[in-house]
Write a protein that holds these residues in place. Sequence first.
Motif, mmCIF file in Angstrom:
data_model
loop_
_atom_site.group_PDB
_atom_site.id
_atom_site.type_symbol
_atom_site.label_atom_id
_atom_site.label_comp_id
_atom_site.label_asym_id
_atom_site.label_seq_id
_atom_site.Cartn_x
_atom_site.Cartn_y
_atom_site.Cartn_z
ATOM 1 N N ILE A 6 -0.420 68.759 61.109
ATOM 2 C CA ILE A 6 -1.482 69.755 61.056
ATOM 3 C C ILE A 6 -2.486 69.458 59.945
ATOM 4 O O ILE A 6 -3.664 69.820 60.041
ATOM 5 C CB ILE A 6 -0.867 71.161 60.876
ATOM 6 C CG1 ILE A 6 -0.031 71.515 62.109
ATOM 7 C CG2 ILE A 6 -1.929 72.212 60.634
ATOM 8 C CD1 ILE A 6 0.857 72.715 61.926
ATOM 9 N N ALA A 7 -2.058 68.780 58.901
ATOM 10 C CA ALA A 7 -2.946 68.473 57.774
ATOM 11 C C ALA A 7 -4.115 67.604 58.222
ATOM 12 O O ALA A 7 -3.994 66.814 59.164
ATOM 13 C CB ALA A 7 -2.163 67.759 56.678
ATOM 14 N N PRO A 8 -5.271 67.726 57.577
ATOM 15 C CA PRO A 8 -6.423 66.893 57.940
ATOM 16 C C PRO A 8 -6.195 65.439 57.559
ATOM 17 O O PRO A 8 -5.438 65.131 56.631
ATOM 18 C CB PRO A 8 -7.566 67.504 57.120
ATOM 19 C CG PRO A 8 -6.892 68.164 55.964
ATOM 20 C CD PRO A 8 -5.583 68.674 56.484
ATOM 21 N N GLY A 9 -6.847 64.549 58.294
ATOM 22 C CA GLY A 9 -6.725 63.125 57.994
ATOM 23 C C GLY A 9 -5.982 62.382 59.090
ATOM 24 O O GLY A 9 -5.285 62.971 59.919
ATOM 25 N N ALA A 10 -6.137 61.066 59.072
ATOM 26 C CA ALA A 10 -5.499 60.213 60.078
ATOM 27 C C ALA A 10 -4.019 60.034 59.763
ATOM 28 O O ALA A 10 -3.611 59.948 58.605
ATOM 29 C CB ALA A 10 -6.188 58.850 60.120
ATOM 30 N N THR A 11 -3.211 59.978 60.813
ATOM 31 C CA THR A 11 -1.764 59.786 60.657
ATOM 32 C C THR A 11 -1.456 58.322 60.369
ATOM 33 O O THR A 11 -1.930 57.428 61.059
ATOM 34 C CB THR A 11 -1.034 60.217 61.939
ATOM 35 O OG1 THR A 11 -1.293 61.600 62.178
ATOM 36 C CG2 THR A 11 0.462 60.001 61.801
ATOM 37 N N GLN A 12 -0.650 58.077 59.338
ATOM 38 C CA GLN A 12 -0.176 56.739 59.010
ATOM 39 C C GLN A 12 1.325 56.699 59.277
ATOM 40 O O GLN A 12 2.092 57.444 58.653
ATOM 41 C CB GLN A 12 -0.472 56.412 57.549
ATOM 42 C CG GLN A 12 -1.958 56.395 57.223
ATOM 43 C CD GLN A 12 -2.217 56.049 55.766
ATOM 44 O OE1 GLN A 12 -1.306 55.721 55.014
ATOM 45 N NE2 GLN A 12 -3.469 56.129 55.365
ATOM 46 N N ALA A 128 1.377 67.738 51.818
ATOM 47 C CA ALA A 128 1.185 66.941 50.604
ATOM 48 C C ALA A 128 1.316 65.450 50.893
ATOM 49 O O ALA A 128 0.595 64.624 50.306
ATOM 50 C CB ALA A 128 2.207 67.359 49.542
ATOM 51 N N ALA A 129 2.206 65.097 51.800
ATOM 52 C CA ALA A 129 2.373 63.683 52.157
ATOM 53 C C ALA A 129 1.124 63.142 52.838
ATOM 54 O O ALA A 129 0.739 61.981 52.633
ATOM 55 C CB ALA A 129 3.580 63.522 53.078
ATOM 56 N N ALA A 130 0.470 63.966 53.651
ATOM 57 C CA ALA A 130 -0.702 63.518 54.394
ATOM 58 C C ALA A 130 -1.964 63.475 53.541
ATOM 59 O O ALA A 130 -2.822 62.602 53.724
ATOM 60 C CB ALA A 130 -0.935 64.428 55.601
ATOM 61 N N PRO A 136 -5.799 75.209 50.526
ATOM 62 C CA PRO A 136 -5.489 76.530 51.084
ATOM 63 C C PRO A 136 -4.776 76.494 52.435
ATOM 64 O O PRO A 136 -3.914 77.335 52.706
ATOM 65 C CB PRO A 136 -6.870 77.182 51.204
ATOM 66 C CG PRO A 136 -7.655 76.570 50.087
ATOM 67 C CD PRO A 136 -7.187 75.147 50.011
ATOM 68 N N GLY A 137 -5.122 75.527 53.274
ATOM 69 C CA GLY A 137 -4.454 75.431 54.571
ATOM 70 C C GLY A 137 -2.958 75.219 54.441
ATOM 71 O O GLY A 137 -2.168 75.748 55.224
ATOM 72 N N ALA A 138 -2.545 74.446 53.439
ATOM 73 C CA ALA A 138 -1.121 74.205 53.214
ATOM 74 C C ALA A 138 -0.407 75.492 52.851
ATOM 75 O O ALA A 138 0.702 75.776 53.339
ATOM 76 C CB ALA A 138 -0.934 73.169 52.103
ATOM 77 N N TRP A 139 -1.046 76.303 51.992
ATOM 78 C CA TRP A 139 -0.415 77.551 51.561
ATOM 79 C C TRP A 139 -0.322 78.551 52.698
ATOM 80 O O TRP A 139 0.654 79.310 52.789
ATOM 81 C CB TRP A 139 -1.186 78.130 50.384
ATOM 82 C CG TRP A 139 -1.101 77.270 49.158
ATOM 83 C CD1 TRP A 139 -2.089 76.507 48.611
ATOM 84 C CD2 TRP A 139 0.057 77.054 48.348
ATOM 85 N NE1 TRP A 139 -1.622 75.834 47.506
ATOM 86 C CE2 TRP A 139 -0.316 76.157 47.316
ATOM 87 C CE3 TRP A 139 1.371 77.535 48.386
ATOM 88 C CZ2 TRP A 139 0.596 75.724 46.351
ATOM 89 C CZ3 TRP A 139 2.271 77.109 47.419
ATOM 90 C CH2 TRP A 139 1.882 76.220 46.412
#
Length: 268
Positions: A6-12, A128-130, A136-139
Amino acid sequence: MAGYAIAPGATQLFTLFWTAAGTTLCACSANSFNQWIETPYDAQMSRTRNRPLARYALSPVHALTFGTACGVAGVTSLFVFVNPLTAGLGLANIVLYAGVYTRMKRLTIANTWVGAVVGAIPPLMGWAAATGTLSPGAWVLGAIMFAWQFPHFNSLAYTLRADYSKAGYRMMSVTRPRLNARVALRYSLLMFPLCAMLPVLGITDMLFIADSSIVNAYMAVCAYKFWKHPEPKHSRRLFFSSIAHLPVLLILIMAHKFWQDRKAQSNI
């Protein structure tokens, strides 16, 4: 791993693999310490009497060694292959679960809130890993997981209240059953505004509010019936609705995030 997805950014894939491996090892560590501490009480409960330590299939030394090895390996792998923030969260979860929550279960009903924090940390680890941060989205995602724990666990604890009482655990379902049902309903209703915050923060599209409300409404109705008539029939219904609720809700979040990202790319 929903937090990572769900976190923003490309999956590694490399980071995803080590996040999953490290988180699993941390969970194994926390559960091993928990069962090592609670062996005498597990033997008194029908739900836990067949655990390896409770039936003497494993020695306490072996369990403690396994828990320590998993904890060291999990935190180290997260620190080396992911990032220090994720490793710190993994370590905090082990300490909080085994060192605080497990001890509090025999002292105060506040243990349930501490246990809910434990359940809220894994999605924070994925986020946090991503991203390397806790935005705020994480919280909000962690708060959703925190709130979900109460209809899930309180309904289970009510069904098993005789077992918990026999083992000497201070659970709401044993000492304050009406509060137990009321708290389950309260946090079921909290799922509505928490889910509505995701599109506000730009994590999903606005249609997610409608879809999530349908899922949340079913669990809330079950929680209301449990609060109105706290009896095993309604506690079991709420428990099974919570089991279905979580994966469906997480899939909806990921789906609406995907659709929003696709729409944003098409507008470029």
